[in-house]
Write a protein that holds these residues in place. Structure first.
Motif, PDB file in Angstrom:
ATOM      1  N   ARG A  30       0.830  -1.215   0.000  1.00 21.70           N
ATOM      2  CA  ARG A  30       0.000   0.000   0.000  1.00 21.70           C
ATOM      3  C   ARG A  30       0.859   1.257   0.000  1.00 21.70           C
ATOM      4  O   ARG A  30       0.566   2.211  -0.714  1.00 21.70           O
ATOM      5  CB  ARG A  30      -0.913   0.026   1.214  1.00 21.70           C
ATOM      6  N   ALA A  31       1.893   1.261   0.800  1.00 19.60           N
ATOM      7  CA  ALA A  31       2.759   2.441   0.868  1.00 19.60           C
ATOM      8  C   ALA A  31       3.453   2.678  -0.467  1.00 19.60           C
ATOM      9  O   ALA A  31       3.563   3.826  -0.922  1.00 19.60           O
ATOM     10  CB  ALA A  31       3.791   2.284   1.976  1.00 19.60           C
ATOM     11  N   VAL A  32       3.906   1.606  -1.119  1.00 23.69           N
ATOM     12  CA  VAL A  32       4.568   1.748  -2.415  1.00 23.69           C
ATOM     13  C   VAL A  32       3.589   2.282  -3.454  1.00 23.69           C
ATOM     14  O   VAL A  32       3.909   3.206  -4.204  1.00 23.69           O
ATOM     15  CB  VAL A  32       5.175   0.398  -2.868  1.00 23.69           C
ATOM     16  N   LEU A  33       2.386   1.725  -3.507  1.00 24.05           N
ATOM     17  CA  LEU A  33       1.392   2.203  -4.472  1.00 24.05           C
ATOM     18  C   LEU A  33       0.995   3.646  -4.188  1.00 24.05           C
ATOM     19  O   LEU A  33       0.818   4.441  -5.115  1.00 24.05           O
ATOM     20  CB  LEU A  33       0.164   1.296  -4.457  1.00 24.05           C
ATOM     21  N   ARG A  34       0.855   4.005  -2.913  1.00 31.97           N
ATOM     22  CA  ARG A  34       0.513   5.382  -2.559  1.00 31.97           C
ATOM     23  C   ARG A  34       1.625   6.340  -2.998  1.00 31.97           C
ATOM     24  O   ARG A  34       1.360   7.404  -3.557  1.00 31.97           O
ATOM     25  CB  ARG A  34       0.276   5.484  -1.049  1.00 31.97           C
ATOM     26  N   HIS A  39       3.714  10.366  -6.761  1.00 26.30           N
ATOM     27  CA  HIS A  39       4.739  10.772  -7.727  1.00 26.30           C
ATOM     28  C   HIS A  39       4.104  11.060  -9.087  1.00 26.30           C
ATOM     29  O   HIS A  39       4.430  12.037  -9.743  1.00 26.30           O
ATOM     30  CB  HIS A  39       5.796   9.676  -7.857  1.00 26.30           C
ATOM     31  N   TRP A  40       3.162  10.206  -9.490  1.00 24.48           N
ATOM     32  CA  TRP A  40       2.493  10.391 -10.780  1.00 24.48           C
ATOM     33  C   TRP A  40       1.691  11.694 -10.803  1.00 24.48           C
ATOM     34  O   TRP A  40       1.649  12.385 -11.813  1.00 24.48           O
ATOM     35  CB  TRP A  40       1.574   9.188 -11.039  1.00 24.48           C
ATOM     36  N   LEU A  41       1.085  12.053  -9.659  1.00 19.57           N
ATOM     37  CA  LEU A  41       0.298  13.284  -9.598  1.00 19.57           C
ATOM     38  C   LEU A  41       1.176  14.526  -9.564  1.00 19.57           C
ATOM     39  O   LEU A  41       0.789  15.572 -10.089  1.00 19.57           O
ATOM     40  CB  LEU A  41      -0.596  13.278  -8.360  1.00 19.57           C
TER      41      LEU A  41
END
Length: 83
Positions: A30-34, A39-41
């Motif tokens: 979850r932390a990696v995906l968050r 980063h993408w935003l």
């Protein structure tokens, strides 16, 4: 070998070497995906990869086009002699 088996092996090795056990698989997902989403935003697309109309990053140079974007006319190529 799947992730659980690898974790069991790593835990056994850590116990044999008196080291702390590794975290279980998937614990930080979850932390990696968050972080990736954040980063993408916060980072605009690279100039070589322009954004699509909806703002998402587009394919890079040399990326294959989807079938529906290919040319639809199937005319014969011009002859090499130019006639």
């Amino acid at each position: 070998m799947d992730a659980i088996q690898q974790h069991m092996l790593d835990t056994y090795r850590a116990a044999q070497l008196a080291e702390p056990a590794p975290p279980p698989p998937g614990r930080h997902d979850r932390a990696v995906l968050r972080d990736l989403y954040h980063h993408w935003l916060t980072h605009p697309p690279h100039p070589a990869r322009p954004a699509l109309e909806d703002g998402t990053p587009g394919p890079g140079p040399g990326h294959l086009q989807p079938v529906w974007r290919l040319r639809t006319d199937r005319r014969a190529p011009p002859s090499p002699s130019g006639a």
